[in-house]
Scaffold this active site. Sequence first.
Site, PDB file in Angstrom:
ATOM      1  NE  ARG A 158      -6.965   4.933   2.377  1.00  0.00           N
ATOM      2  CZ  ARG A 158      -7.933   4.580   3.605  1.00  0.00           C
ATOM      3  NH1 ARG A 158      -9.092   4.724   3.483  1.00  0.00           N
ATOM      4  NH2 ARG A 158      -8.014   3.149   3.461  1.00  0.00           N
ATOM      5  NE  ARG A 172      -4.001  -2.013   0.446  1.00  0.00           N
ATOM      6  CZ  ARG A 172      -5.448  -1.816   0.830  1.00  0.00           C
ATOM      7  NH1 ARG A 172      -5.657  -0.584   1.018  1.00  0.00           N
ATOM      8  NH2 ARG A 172      -6.191  -2.388   0.947  1.00  0.00           N
ATOM      9  CE1 TYR A 214     -13.394  -6.197   1.116  1.00  0.00           C
ATOM     10  CE2 TYR A 214     -11.743  -8.319   0.144  1.00  0.00           C
ATOM     11  CZ  TYR A 214     -11.749  -6.763   1.117  1.00  0.00           C
ATOM     12  OH  TYR A 214     -11.374  -6.332   2.369  1.00  0.00           O
ATOM     13  CG  ASP A 263      -9.216  -2.238  -4.150  1.00  0.00           C
ATOM     14  OD1 ASP A 263      -8.935  -1.357  -3.190  1.00  0.00           O
ATOM     15  OD2 ASP A 263      -9.629  -3.281  -3.860  1.00  0.00           O
ATOM     16  NE  ARG A 298      -9.466   7.902  -2.878  1.00  0.00           N
ATOM     17  CZ  ARG A 298     -10.804   8.887  -2.601  1.00  0.00           C
ATOM     18  NH1 ARG A 298     -11.392   9.862  -3.315  1.00  0.00           N
ATOM     19  NH2 ARG A 298     -11.751   8.428  -1.896  1.00  0.00           N
TER      20      ARG A 298
HETATM   21  O1  1CP Z   1       0.928   0.701  -3.306  1.00  0.00           O
HETATM   22  C1  1CP Z   1      -0.743   0.048  -3.636  1.00  0.00           C
HETATM   23  O2  1CP Z   1       0.272  -1.144  -2.991  1.00  0.00           O
HETATM   24  C2  1CP Z   1      -1.280  -0.175  -4.700  1.00  0.00           C
HETATM   25  C3  1CP Z   1      -2.494   0.254  -4.689  1.00  0.00           C
HETATM   26  C4  1CP Z   1      -3.199  -1.089  -3.670  1.00  0.00           C
HETATM   27  C5  1CP Z   1      -3.695  -2.063  -2.914  1.00  0.00           C
HETATM   28  C6  1CP Z   1      -1.946  -3.435  -3.773  1.00  0.00           C
HETATM   29  C7  1CP Z   1      -4.692  -0.892  -3.411  1.00  0.00           C
HETATM   30  C8  1CP Z   1      -4.439   0.768  -3.116  1.00  0.00           C
HETATM   31  N1  1CP Z   1      -5.967  -1.968  -2.564  1.00  0.00           N
HETATM   32  C9  1CP Z   1      -4.542  -2.934  -3.077  1.00  0.00           C
HETATM   33  C10 1CP Z   1      -5.458  -3.874  -2.893  1.00  0.00           C
HETATM   34  C11 1CP Z   1      -5.967  -4.556  -1.564  1.00  0.00           C
HETATM   35  N2  1CP Z   1      -7.352  -3.522  -2.037  1.00  0.00           N
HETATM   36  C12 1CP Z   1      -6.747  -5.413  -0.675  1.00  0.00           C
HETATM   37  C13 1CP Z   1      -5.592  -6.378  -0.079  1.00  0.00           C
HETATM   38  C14 1CP Z   1      -4.206  -6.166   0.400  1.00  0.00           C
HETATM   39  C15 1CP Z   1      -4.444  -5.188   1.956  1.00  0.00           C
HETATM   40  O3  1CP Z   1      -4.167  -6.846   2.610  1.00  0.00           O
HETATM   41  O4  1CP Z   1      -4.286  -4.478   2.451  1.00  0.00           O
HETATM   42  C16 1CP Z   1      -8.091  -4.983  -0.457  1.00  0.00           C
HETATM   43  C17 1CP Z   1      -8.236  -6.263   0.876  1.00  0.00           C
HETATM   44  C18 1CP Z   1      -8.499  -4.361  -1.106  1.00  0.00           C
HETATM   45  C19 1CP Z   1      -9.890  -4.302  -0.936  1.00  0.00           C
HETATM   46  C20 1CP Z   1      -9.523  -2.852  -0.043  1.00  0.00           C
HETATM   47  N3  1CP Z   1      -9.301  -1.918  -0.984  1.00  0.00           N
HETATM   48  C21 1CP Z   1     -10.133  -1.452   1.270  1.00  0.00           C
HETATM   49  C22 1CP Z   1     -11.433  -2.444   2.083  1.00  0.00           C
HETATM   50  C23 1CP Z   1     -10.425  -3.566   3.009  1.00  0.00           C
HETATM   51  C24 1CP Z   1     -10.920  -4.117   4.069  1.00  0.00           C
HETATM   52  O5  1CP Z   1     -10.613  -4.165   5.640  1.00  0.00           O
HETATM   53  O6  1CP Z   1     -11.384  -4.901   3.200  1.00  0.00           O
HETATM   54  C25 1CP Z   1     -10.268  -0.534   0.993  1.00  0.00           C
HETATM   55  C26 1CP Z   1     -11.183   0.452   1.773  1.00  0.00           C
HETATM   56  C27 1CP Z   1      -9.761  -0.208  -0.225  1.00  0.00           C
HETATM   57  C28 1CP Z   1      -9.502   1.308  -1.618  1.00  0.00           C
HETATM   58  C29 1CP Z   1      -8.038   1.392  -1.602  1.00  0.00           C
HETATM   59  N4  1CP Z   1      -7.342   0.931  -2.609  1.00  0.00           N
HETATM   60  C30 1CP Z   1      -6.425   1.518  -2.508  1.00  0.00           C
HETATM   61  C31 1CP Z   1      -6.465   2.764  -1.897  1.00  0.00           C
HETATM   62  C32 1CP Z   1      -5.273   3.668  -1.893  1.00  0.00           C
HETATM   63  C33 1CP Z   1      -7.390   1.967  -1.130  1.00  0.00           C
HETATM   64  C34 1CP Z   1      -8.102   3.772  -0.584  1.00  0.00           C
HETATM   65  C35 1CP Z   1      -9.073   4.461  -1.527  1.00  0.00           C
HETATM   66  C36 1CP Z   1      -9.405   6.004  -1.283  1.00  0.00           C
HETATM   67  O7  1CP Z   1      -8.414   6.475  -1.359  1.00  0.00           O
HETATM   68  O8  1CP Z   1     -10.004   5.981  -0.568  1.00  0.00           O
END
Ligand code: 1CP
Length: 345
Positions: free
Chosen positions: A27, A23, A149, A72, A36
């Site tokens: 954020r 990540r 999901y 994502d 964003r």
């Molecule tokens: O920099 C990076 O890592 C690249 C971007 C990236 C990746 C690899 C994002 C951006 N998301 C992910 C993968 C992702 N998304 C995972 C697997 C990694 C992990 O376990 O952390 C998962 C579970 C998600 C699902 C997801 N996407 C959630 C829910 C998490 C949960 O608790 O269920 C959420 C809130 C997101 C949104 C998201 N994805 C990425 C960002 C920067 C954001 C935030 C969105 C925003 O800007 O508001």
Amino acid sequence: MNTTFLKACKGEKTDYTPIWIMRQAGRYLPEYHTIRSKCTFLELCKNPEQAAAVTLQPIDILGVDAAILFSDILVPLEKMGAALEFQEKRGPIFLNPIRDKNAVDKLGIPDPEDDLGYVMDTIRILTKELKDRVPLIGFSGAPFTLSTYLIEGGSSKNYINTKRMIYEAPDLYKALMDKITDCTIEYLKGQVAAGVQALQIFDSWAGVLAPCDFEVAGIPYVRRIISALKEVTDIPIIYFANNGATLLDQSLTSNADVLGLDWRVNLQEVIKKVDGKVSLQGNMDPLALFLPDNKLEQRVTNVLEQAKGARGHIFNLGHGIVPETDPAKAKLAVQLVHEISKKMR
Ligand code: 1CP
């Protein structure tokens, strides 16, 4: 190109330990908020120029050894036909949770170029921009994590609907998982064709499964994805089962080149178990980035010490960096990993 990360994945000697951060684009970076604030999260994922710009931010700001595509894990599911929204504060929502045969039958297998062309275009922009810099990691979710999901309709506390489907309707669950797996194979093959130099499969919620359930509902599908990819490419494949200490033996059968590890495990114990078969990635607690600088230095040293004897080690956090993190701390951690690991060689 700085190939330290790729070498460590394959178990080749490196001058220092490479690091990237799960990540790393997101954020905690004010530069991310600037982009964003002008669009929704999904709009950002679907805008190749902007998604590429966000991918490059941590390369410039932190000096990490690999870039990870900004997208994502849920993006391809939308194109299978599952309507997706990201709601501020609530996170991802699938408006029509998949709970019966009719819903599973309706899901399609997206074509990477026709349906997910914006992801492929982002990769093509990035491979050009990163040519003389660092490798690009593509990614997907693992089928079990993705299924949670779709079935729950969003994030979950106890995964009751998913586990009930596994227990009460195993054939339906298998049909759903087969579709997600086919979709993921095509999607990752598309990313390889577009130019990514490594892949990570995120199994963020694997740790909620008992080993006997992971054996049936988790690992076979990961194995199928990796073996299909190995037929077309030899780029390194990383499998990250979060909270997966109890699933390590089974994770080893995934045939991944690298296993990602969370901070709950002791690397020395894992090294004994994996016996040189795979490289390891991890595993500092993301919250360690809130330690004072001298304690952070100690913590980085501890992880590097524990990783001694691994076939290859890629430093990372044990899960995603949290939004409250000070980017200066992340930058310091990158510098410390580089400096300390060089001295340990
Ligand atoms: O920099 C990076 O890592 C690249 C971007 C990236 C990746 C690899 C994002 C951006 N998301 C992910 C993968 C992702 N998304 C995972 C697997 C990694 C992990 O376990 O952390 C998962 C579970 C998600 C699902 C997801 N996407 C959630 C829910 C998490 C949960 O608790 O269920 C959420 C809130 C997101 C949104 C998201 N994805 C990425 C960002 C920067 C954001 C935030 C969105 C925003 O800007 O508001």
